[in-house]
Enzyme design. Sequence first.
Site, PDB file in Angstrom:
ATOM      1  N   GLN A  41      15.187 -22.067 -39.751  1.00 28.63           N
ATOM      2  CA  GLN A  41      17.028 -22.329 -39.696  1.00 28.63           C
ATOM      3  C   GLN A  41      16.764 -21.836 -38.261  1.00 28.63           C
ATOM      4  O   GLN A  41      16.243 -21.006 -37.473  1.00 28.63           O
ATOM      5  CB  GLN A  41      17.488 -21.120 -40.342  1.00 28.63           C
ATOM      6  CG  GLN A  41      19.083 -21.712 -40.235  1.00 28.63           C
ATOM      7  CD  GLN A  41      20.045 -20.839 -40.768  1.00 28.63           C
ATOM      8  OE1 GLN A  41      19.936 -19.263 -40.726  1.00 28.63           O
ATOM      9  NE2 GLN A  41      20.401 -20.718 -42.341  1.00 28.63           N
ATOM     10  N   TYR A  72      29.220 -18.051 -36.795  1.00 30.41           N
ATOM     11  CA  TYR A  72      28.307 -17.391 -36.085  1.00 30.41           C
ATOM     12  C   TYR A  72      28.646 -19.214 -34.736  1.00 30.41           C
ATOM     13  O   TYR A  72      29.998 -20.081 -35.188  1.00 30.41           O
ATOM     14  CB  TYR A  72      26.951 -18.039 -36.707  1.00 30.41           C
ATOM     15  CG  TYR A  72      26.182 -16.956 -37.453  1.00 30.41           C
ATOM     16  CD1 TYR A  72      26.911 -15.734 -37.429  1.00 30.41           C
ATOM     17  CD2 TYR A  72      25.248 -17.227 -37.701  1.00 30.41           C
ATOM     18  CE1 TYR A  72      26.447 -14.142 -38.277  1.00 30.41           C
ATOM     19  CE2 TYR A  72      24.763 -16.124 -38.288  1.00 30.41           C
ATOM     20  CZ  TYR A  72      25.192 -14.918 -38.775  1.00 30.41           C
ATOM     21  OH  TYR A  72      24.813 -13.493 -39.116  1.00 30.41           O
TER      22      TYR A  72
END
Length: 640
Positions: free
Chosen positions: A101, A171
Amino acid sequence: MYKKLFDPIKIGSLELKNRLIVPAMSTLAATTEGASTEQFIAYHERKAKGGWGLVITEYFGIAPHVGFFPRMLGIWSEELLESHRELTDRVHAAGGKIAAQISHSGRETFIGISDENLAAPSPYRDVEGEKRPRELSVEEIREIVEKYGDTALNLKKAGFDAVEIYAAHGYLISEFLSKYANKRTDEYGGTLENRCRFLLEIVANIRKKVGDDFPVLTRLSTVEYMPGGISIGETRVIAMKLEAAGVDAIDCSQGIFTNSYNIVEPSSMENAVFVDNSEEIKKVVSIPVITAGRINEGNLALSVLEAGKADIIGMGRASLADPDFPNKLREGRLDEIRYCIGCIQGCIGENMRGNNCHCLVNPEIDREYELKITKVGKAKNIIVVGGGVSGCEAAIVAAERGHNVTLIEKDNKLGGLWHVAALPPGKTEFLTFVQWQTKKLKDLNVTVKLNTEATKEMLIGLCADEVIIATGGKPFIPPIPGVDGENVHQANDVLMQNCRLGKNVVVAGGGSVGVETAEYLAMYGHSVTIVEMLDDILNGCERETAMLLRKAIKEYDIPVYTSSKVIKIGSDTVTIERKGKEIVLEEVDSVVIAAGSRPYNVLQSPLEEAGIPVRVVGDSLIVTNGLRGIYDGYMAGYEV
Ligand code: SF4
């Protein structure tokens, strides 16, 4: 029966051998520079051996100091790249596939980010954010886009099978997508079209650098559950745009840090709670859709596929509780599976305390590099006193190492107070761990003596080489005038329905047990008041669990007196002292004491005097929580 879960599926050019994957979860096991460690590699290797179709690592930052946590993976140098190549090589050698990720945490980074990197589409902090971020300029946005592409390319070079763009959980990328965070008026703000621009530029940059054949996934919060936050309607559009841009799979999650119980759901949330969201995404794209969220059993996972709500099941915490889950499920060894119970003490709970990711029901996870069970040369006669979860764990591990083990329990069943811990609303799954331990003890031929009170003479008679004391704790009764009245009861007795309470109840103690008992009583129609000595309730409770308990307190309208001490209990009153003043609570029918426990350990001294080596574990040593108690038990069995 579970065959459909084991049908292969392709994410772009990458074929997965089954539909069970491990989504990204923090371990905090990288070096401070961002390199893979032996701990980190062994953890992923273990999961690959367990049969998962794909393991996605926690995020790699696109640059130093852009993570939520201080420890974050990085791949911006040749040295780092080499360390991660060892990770991918070992996962591949173990028969697994591994994706990485990629993230910048934007404003959602109160612990790990440097002030310089604390930036967002707009200069506003999240509700739970500590500092106000600065607004990114267009030039900075373009630099960040390039770094996403560079990171993806380096990950490809390091041997990862795919990358996942982390566009979820509040995020940086999801801040651009969300009206809750993005207040810009330039080409990156305003319409959904504009809010998608940053993400789509990142996809294009990654594609340009890694080529068309390299699999790229994107993780989204399908719904943010915040006022003005991303909605399912918007996520349908985002997913369609991602597919058109060349993304190979949509990985569905939910929520942001401010409501993080939607990201890591405690046991009080329903199983498979968010699969309707992934179904909505599946309706509008033809690429694979991944779902996750309290899917901890094979039946649940299968039902999601059968109902067409997703193509792939993310089972992060299930993989911590039992890394062999896929292999056991495929082979029909269901009663050997150790299930995630949703306690969140070991996984996110430990991360939030700055520790590595652990698991309450599986002390070995993330410790594979240092814990290796080997058979002892000479078997000892080990007696474990106390059949709660700590004692059972000690007995299991000692028996796995080849010792002759006897477990003595005074009750008529194993599990001890774990049975009571499982009684509050939403905690019934805790009992699956007792089932697992009970079967394991049987399989290992541990001699279990129930309904037996251990004494010094008995243990000497059994010729114990070593004794492990796991006799647990006893409820603490504070010395309050009136505490011995007929209207006063222990929280454990209330939960076990050993007593009947009147309508109006005061719970003395606002820790986890007190608040859970108050919720339980409110559910049964009582009017409840909580009195807590500290300046806040739920001290030491995990963040997400506490958030949901506070919601319950609000919904049931339970008054809470903090910084308050119960100083007298009458037949229908409770007197409390608060900031030097006395307050009398009237028309109180019953009082429940939830003042914690104290260690119960009466055997240690006499045994030591008799020359028998003793180890004390769990609550009989120090009363803390299940995570520590079970780890204690494991280590006693490991070292004995
Ligand atoms: Fe599940 Fe608890 Fe283990 Fe976390 S610590 S994986 S919630 S059992």
